[in-house]
Design a protein around this motif. Structure first.
Motif, PDB file in Angstrom:
ATOM      1  N   ARG A 144      16.885   5.397 -10.462  1.00 32.20           N
ATOM      2  CA  ARG A 144      15.938   4.636 -11.208  1.00 32.20           C
ATOM      3  C   ARG A 144      16.547   4.081 -12.544  1.00 32.20           C
ATOM      4  O   ARG A 144      17.112   5.145 -13.158  1.00 32.20           O
ATOM      5  CB  ARG A 144      14.604   5.514 -11.140  1.00 32.20           C
ATOM      6  N   LEU A 145      16.347   2.874 -13.058  1.00 32.04           N
ATOM      7  CA  LEU A 145      16.665   2.431 -14.484  1.00 32.04           C
ATOM      8  C   LEU A 145      15.483   1.624 -14.998  1.00 32.04           C
ATOM      9  O   LEU A 145      14.755   1.437 -14.562  1.00 32.04           O
ATOM     10  CB  LEU A 145      17.899   1.213 -13.984  1.00 32.04           C
ATOM     11  N   THR A 146      15.640   1.899 -16.339  1.00 27.27           N
ATOM     12  CA  THR A 146      14.746   1.292 -16.986  1.00 27.27           C
ATOM     13  C   THR A 146      15.544   0.431 -18.246  1.00 27.27           C
ATOM     14  O   THR A 146      16.393   0.791 -18.886  1.00 27.27           O
ATOM     15  CB  THR A 146      13.890   2.201 -17.834  1.00 27.27           C
ATOM     16  N   ASP A 147      15.249  -0.827 -18.143  1.00 26.91           N
ATOM     17  CA  ASP A 147      15.774  -1.592 -19.074  1.00 26.91           C
ATOM     18  C   ASP A 147      15.004  -2.358 -20.065  1.00 26.91           C
ATOM     19  O   ASP A 147      13.916  -2.772 -19.667  1.00 26.91           O
ATOM     20  CB  ASP A 147      16.504  -2.919 -18.352  1.00 26.91           C
ATOM     21  N   GLY A 148      15.244  -2.153 -21.498  1.00 27.92           N
ATOM     22  CA  GLY A 148      14.681  -3.020 -22.465  1.00 27.92           C
ATOM     23  C   GLY A 148      15.475  -3.908 -23.104  1.00 27.92           C
ATOM     24  O   GLY A 148      16.718  -3.571 -23.503  1.00 27.92           O
ATOM     25  N   LEU A 149      14.916  -5.192 -23.465  1.00 26.72           N
ATOM     26  CA  LEU A 149      15.824  -6.090 -24.180  1.00 26.72           C
ATOM     27  C   LEU A 149      15.524  -5.823 -25.803  1.00 26.72           C
ATOM     28  O   LEU A 149      14.354  -5.993 -26.227  1.00 26.72           O
ATOM     29  CB  LEU A 149      15.239  -7.484 -23.931  1.00 26.72           C
ATOM     30  N   ILE A 150      16.648  -5.574 -26.589  1.00 26.20           N
ATOM     31  CA  ILE A 150      16.552  -5.446 -27.901  1.00 26.20           C
ATOM     32  C   ILE A 150      16.544  -6.677 -28.804  1.00 26.20           C
ATOM     33  O   ILE A 150      15.832  -7.163 -29.562  1.00 26.20           O
ATOM     34  CB  ILE A 150      17.702  -4.627 -28.462  1.00 26.20           C
ATOM     35  N   GLY A 151      17.598  -7.497 -28.144  1.00 26.04           N
ATOM     36  CA  GLY A 151      17.547  -8.895 -28.752  1.00 26.04           C
ATOM     37  C   GLY A 151      18.336  -9.923 -27.973  1.00 26.04           C
ATOM     38  O   GLY A 151      19.336  -9.391 -27.147  1.00 26.04           O
ATOM     39  N   GLN A 152      18.162 -11.052 -28.182  1.00 27.33           N
ATOM     40  CA  GLN A 152      18.616 -12.205 -27.412  1.00 27.33           C
ATOM     41  C   GLN A 152      18.918 -13.335 -28.428  1.00 27.33           C
ATOM     42  O   GLN A 152      17.920 -13.576 -29.213  1.00 27.33           O
ATOM     43  CB  GLN A 152      17.976 -12.607 -26.209  1.00 27.33           C
ATOM     44  N   PHE A 153      20.064 -14.190 -28.290  1.00 23.89           N
ATOM     45  CA  PHE A 153      20.326 -14.929 -29.361  1.00 23.89           C
ATOM     46  C   PHE A 153      20.569 -16.487 -28.630  1.00 23.89           C
ATOM     47  O   PHE A 153      20.706 -16.439 -27.259  1.00 23.89           O
ATOM     48  CB  PHE A 153      21.619 -14.504 -29.797  1.00 23.89           C
ATOM     49  N   GLU A 154      20.353 -17.508 -29.236  1.00 25.07           N
ATOM     50  CA  GLU A 154      20.476 -18.714 -28.752  1.00 25.07           C
ATOM     51  C   GLU A 154      21.680 -18.958 -27.980  1.00 25.07           C
ATOM     52  O   GLU A 154      21.813 -19.831 -26.900  1.00 25.07           O
ATOM     53  CB  GLU A 154      20.427 -19.936 -29.848  1.00 25.07           C
ATOM     54  N   THR A 155      22.821 -18.375 -28.227  1.00 26.55           N
ATOM     55  CA  THR A 155      24.009 -18.502 -27.524  1.00 26.55           C
ATOM     56  C   THR A 155      24.135 -17.881 -26.204  1.00 26.55           C
ATOM     57  O   THR A 155      24.998 -18.008 -25.496  1.00 26.55           O
ATOM     58  CB  THR A 155      25.218 -17.667 -28.357  1.00 26.55           C
ATOM     59  N   GLY A 156      23.181 -16.949 -25.948  1.00 29.66           N
ATOM     60  CA  GLY A 156      23.198 -16.382 -24.549  1.00 29.66           C
ATOM     61  C   GLY A 156      23.738 -14.796 -24.724  1.00 29.66           C
ATOM     62  O   GLY A 156      23.303 -13.981 -23.834  1.00 29.66           O
ATOM     63  N   ASN A 157      24.109 -14.734 -25.914  1.00 28.90           N
ATOM     64  CA  ASN A 157      24.396 -13.243 -26.271  1.00 28.90           C
ATOM     65  C   ASN A 157      23.083 -12.266 -26.115  1.00 28.90           C
ATOM     66  O   ASN A 157      22.140 -12.804 -26.640  1.00 28.90           O
ATOM     67  CB  ASN A 157      25.030 -12.984 -27.511  1.00 28.90           C
ATOM     68  N   LYS A 158      23.276 -10.904 -25.719  1.00 34.60           N
ATOM     69  CA  LYS A 158      22.148 -10.176 -25.747  1.00 34.60           C
ATOM     70  C   LYS A 158      22.588  -8.782 -25.971  1.00 34.60           C
ATOM     71  O   LYS A 158      23.570  -8.213 -25.653  1.00 34.60           O
ATOM     72  CB  LYS A 158      21.203 -10.382 -24.365  1.00 34.60           C
ATOM     73  N   VAL A 159      21.518  -8.033 -26.264  1.00 32.76           N
ATOM     74  CA  VAL A 159      21.796  -6.602 -26.405  1.00 32.76           C
ATOM     75  C   VAL A 159      20.324  -5.879 -25.656  1.00 32.76           C
ATOM     76  O   VAL A 159      19.576  -6.094 -25.965  1.00 32.76           O
ATOM     77  CB  VAL A 159      21.853  -6.096 -28.142  1.00 32.76           C
ATOM     78  N   ARG A 160      20.847  -4.865 -24.807  1.00 31.15           N
ATOM     79  CA  ARG A 160      19.863  -4.174 -24.102  1.00 31.15           C
ATOM     80  C   ARG A 160      19.988  -2.640 -24.307  1.00 31.15           C
ATOM     81  O   ARG A 160      21.035  -2.280 -24.384  1.00 31.15           O
ATOM     82  CB  ARG A 160      19.577  -4.594 -22.690  1.00 31.15           C
ATOM     83  N   VAL A 161      18.914  -1.943 -23.941  1.00 31.28           N
ATOM     84  CA  VAL A 161      19.103  -0.474 -23.930  1.00 31.28           C
ATOM     85  C   VAL A 161      18.562  -0.177 -22.576  1.00 31.28           C
ATOM     86  O   VAL A 161      17.808  -0.940 -21.864  1.00 31.28           O
ATOM     87  CB  VAL A 161      18.096   0.073 -24.924  1.00 31.28           C
ATOM     88  N   ARG A 162      19.486   0.778 -21.788  1.00 31.12           N
ATOM     89  CA  ARG A 162      19.235   1.196 -20.339  1.00 31.12           C
ATOM     90  C   ARG A 162      19.135   2.701 -20.498  1.00 31.12           C
ATOM     91  O   ARG A 162      20.042   3.352 -21.072  1.00 31.12           O
ATOM     92  CB  ARG A 162      20.109   0.383 -19.582  1.00 31.12           C
ATOM     93  N   LEU A 163      18.221   3.122 -19.423  1.00 34.09           N
ATOM     94  CA  LEU A 163      18.526   4.587 -19.060  1.00 34.09           C
ATOM     95  C   LEU A 163      18.203   4.863 -17.647  1.00 34.09           C
ATOM     96  O   LEU A 163      17.602   4.116 -17.016  1.00 34.09           O
ATOM     97  CB  LEU A 163      17.718   5.510 -19.942  1.00 34.09           C
ATOM     98  N   ASP A 164      18.661   6.112 -17.055  1.00 33.11           N
ATOM     99  CA  ASP A 164      18.560   6.181 -15.540  1.00 33.11           C
ATOM    100  C   ASP A 164      18.346   7.821 -15.737  1.00 33.11           C
ATOM    101  O   ASP A 164      17.925   8.101 -16.967  1.00 33.11           O
ATOM    102  CB  ASP A 164      19.724   6.074 -14.668  1.00 33.11           C
ATOM    103  N   GLU A 165      18.419   8.490 -14.770  1.00 32.32           N
ATOM    104  CA  GLU A 165      18.110   9.954 -14.740  1.00 32.32           C
ATOM    105  C   GLU A 165      18.778  10.833 -15.596  1.00 32.32           C
ATOM    106  O   GLU A 165      18.599  11.889 -15.985  1.00 32.32           O
ATOM    107  CB  GLU A 165      17.694  10.605 -13.287  1.00 32.32           C
ATOM    108  N   GLY A 166      20.142  10.398 -15.881  1.00 34.15           N
ATOM    109  CA  GLY A 166      20.878  11.392 -16.354  1.00 34.15           C
ATOM    110  C   GLY A 166      21.791  10.933 -17.648  1.00 34.15           C
ATOM    111  O   GLY A 166      22.227  11.665 -18.489  1.00 34.15           O
ATOM    112  N   ARG A 167      21.486   9.506 -18.046  1.00 28.96           N
ATOM    113  CA  ARG A 167      22.018   8.879 -19.174  1.00 28.96           C
ATOM    114  C   ARG A 167      21.588   7.912 -19.831  1.00 28.96           C
ATOM    115  O   ARG A 167      20.642   7.251 -19.242  1.00 28.96           O
ATOM    116  CB  ARG A 167      23.543   8.988 -19.037  1.00 28.96           C
ATOM    117  N   ALA A 168      21.773   7.424 -20.864  1.00 28.41           N
ATOM    118  CA  ALA A 168      21.433   6.483 -21.626  1.00 28.41           C
ATOM    119  C   ALA A 168      22.347   5.598 -22.355  1.00 28.41           C
ATOM    120  O   ALA A 168      23.648   6.106 -22.713  1.00 28.41           O
ATOM    121  CB  ALA A 168      20.210   6.708 -22.590  1.00 28.41           C
TER     122      ALA A 168
END
Length: 169
Positions: A25-49
């Protein structure tokens, strides 16, 4: 640095389920996205983040940087920075013809949507398509996680595959 090259597809039927060797199971959250298409996301699963920074697309690929972070930090980012607008999915690994397909069964805001993707070594790599694979949506901006999150943010309700397909690309 890793250069990620992936292809994404709709799933035509349930045939993939017979080949599943693992799931998480994964949970993804978008922290930031830029006009260039660059992005930063946070993800976690059962064991790590972890945090993932993705660079601008070049063809089918893009640079990708991943950094493991404490689980508590990821949970706080999801609730405070991502404002409960995140993607939940169960990722099923399905080996087929020398590659591992990742079939994502979405829950939450995308309940019922199923997409399959495969990572390749290079853009021109040939691969055999499983019979359960549907239409390719690689490069279709409607199927980017950031677009799906934005669509949810505008409507604040579950988004269906039919709605995504009906949207202009």
């Amino acid at each position: 640095m890793r250069f990620e090259v992936e292809r994404k597809f709709l799933v035509a039927d349930e045939g993939w389920r017979a080949g599943v060797t693992s799931r998480r199971r994964l949970t993804d959250g978008l922290i930031g996205q830029f006009e260039t298409g660059n992005k930063v996301r946070v993800r976690l699963d059962e064991g790590r983040a972890w945090l993932t920074v993705k660079g601008e697309r070049v063809g089918l690929g893009r640079p990708e940087f991943e950094y493991e972070i404490p689980r508590g930090d990821a949970e706080s980012m999801l609730s405070l920075v991502c404002e409960t607008c995140f993607i939940e999915k169960t990722r099923h690994c399905v080996p087929y013809a020398g590659l591992v397909w990742e079939v994502d069964v979405y829950g939450g805001i995308l309940e019922g949507m199923i997409l399959a993707e495969v990572e390749l070594d290079h853009e021109g790599q040939a691969f055999e398509r499983p019979a359960w694979l549907g239409r390719e949506v690689t490069g279709d901006p409607r199927f980017r996680q950031s677009a799906l999150l934005r669509r949810f943010g505008e409507s604040r309700r579950v988004i269906t595959l039919e709605e995504v397909l009906a949207a202009p690309s």
